[in-house]
Design an enzyme around this catalytic site. Structure first.
Site, short mmCIF file in Angstrom:
data_model
loop_
_atom_site.label_atom_id
_atom_site.label_comp_id
_atom_site.label_asym_id
_atom_site.label_seq_id
_atom_site.Cartn_x
_atom_site.Cartn_y
_atom_site.Cartn_z
CG ASN A 108 -1.88 1.11 1.29
OD1 ASN A 108 -1.53 2.26 1.07
ND2 ASN A 108 -3.12 0.80 1.63
CE LYS A 109 3.25 2.91 -6.03
NZ LYS A 109 3.10 1.47 -6.14
CE LYS A 146 -1.68 -0.08 5.76
NZ LYS A 146 -2.20 -1.42 6.06
CG ASP A 184 -4.63 -7.45 10.01
OD1 ASP A 184 -4.74 -7.13 8.82
OD2 ASP A 184 -5.40 -8.26 10.56
N GLY A 226 -12.15 4.04 3.91
CA GLY A 226 -12.78 2.87 4.51
C GLY A 226 -14.06 3.21 5.25
CE1 TYR A 227 -16.95 -1.24 6.62
CE2 TYR A 227 -14.60 -1.61 6.90
CZ TYR A 227 -15.84 -2.05 6.46
OH TYR A 227 -15.97 -3.28 5.86
CG ASP A 228 -11.84 6.83 8.38
OD1 ASP A 228 -11.76 5.84 9.16
OD2 ASP A 228 -10.85 7.41 7.90
CG HIS A 258 -7.27 2.33 14.58
ND1 HIS A 258 -7.91 3.44 14.05
CD2 HIS A 258 -7.11 1.48 13.54
CE1 HIS A 258 -8.12 3.25 12.76
NE2 HIS A 258 -7.64 2.07 12.43
NE ARG A 259 -2.20 2.17 10.09
CZ ARG A 259 -3.32 2.15 9.37
NH1 ARG A 259 -3.93 3.26 9.05
NH2 ARG A 259 -3.83 1.00 8.98
#
Length: 199
Positions: free
Chosen positions: A18-19, A21, A77, A158-160, A185-186
């Site tokens: 994933n670029k 990331k 993950d 995503g789910y944001d 969380h990250r």
């Protein structure tokens, strides 16, 4: 916690293709003099995520990259867990969106699966640092919140748009990137990693 051997000048493999990331972790680690290489740039295969936990999948990816490159490797993950769905989508968060990454459809699936008073949810991120000898260290970050409907906000991914963290009235997708990154969380998992490995 024992200091882990990541010094300035270390090369670290990010076990991801994933670029986005890669850019995020490169920025986070640049201040510490750590050079981040991506699994994609090194043409490493993506291992199948066959474990049943965030920690298991993170370790699987990091260990594979560390052994293939003989360098320390970092992987993550993460996913959204909804209490009323028994913790789903959880480790299957990306898969719920299907091969076309249809997150709007996945968000509808969550909404349709819970009642109006069943809104408790949380995001989890587990980072795994692995060394070529197979040693692993895990760091977890979690942020609790509520499922919001209808989706709100255009930022994030995503789910944001359906997740409002505790203490906030805005969804992650309504926050500026820097605001979200300060409480996500990250960010919490990375803080634990940084304190153990870099400070």
């Amino acid at each position: 916690m024992t200091q882990l051997p990541l010094k300035a000048g270390t090369k670290l493999v990010l076990a991801s293709h994933n670029k986005g990331k890669l850019a995020e972790f490169s920025t986070l680690l640049a201040d510490f003099g750590i050079t981040v290489l991506s699994a994609g740039d090194l043409d490493l295969p993506e291992p199948d995520e066959t474990e049943t936990t965030f920690a298991g999948n993170a370790a699987l990816k990091a260990v594979a990259a560390a052994k293939a490159t003989n360098l320390p490797a970092l992987s993550d993950d993460s996913g959204l867990c909804v209490s009323a769905l028994g913790g789903a989508p959880g480790i299957y968060s990306a898969r719920w969106a299907g091969p076309d990454k249809d997150f709007p459809a996945a968000m509808v699936r969550i909404h349709d699966g819970i009642g109006p008073d069943e809104r408790d949810a949380w995001f989890i991120c587990v980072l795994c640092l692995a060394f070529p000898d197979g040693t692993t260290h895990l760091f977890e970050g979690r942020v609790n919140g509520q499922i919001t409907w209808p989706p709100r906000g255009k930022k994030g991914h995503g789910y944001d748009p359906i997740f409002t963290p505790e203490g906030e009235t805005r969804t992650f997708a309504e926050m500026e990137e820097a605001e979200k990154n300060a409480i996500s969380h990250r960010a919490r998992a990375f803080k634990a990693f940084r304190e153990a490995c870099l400070d």
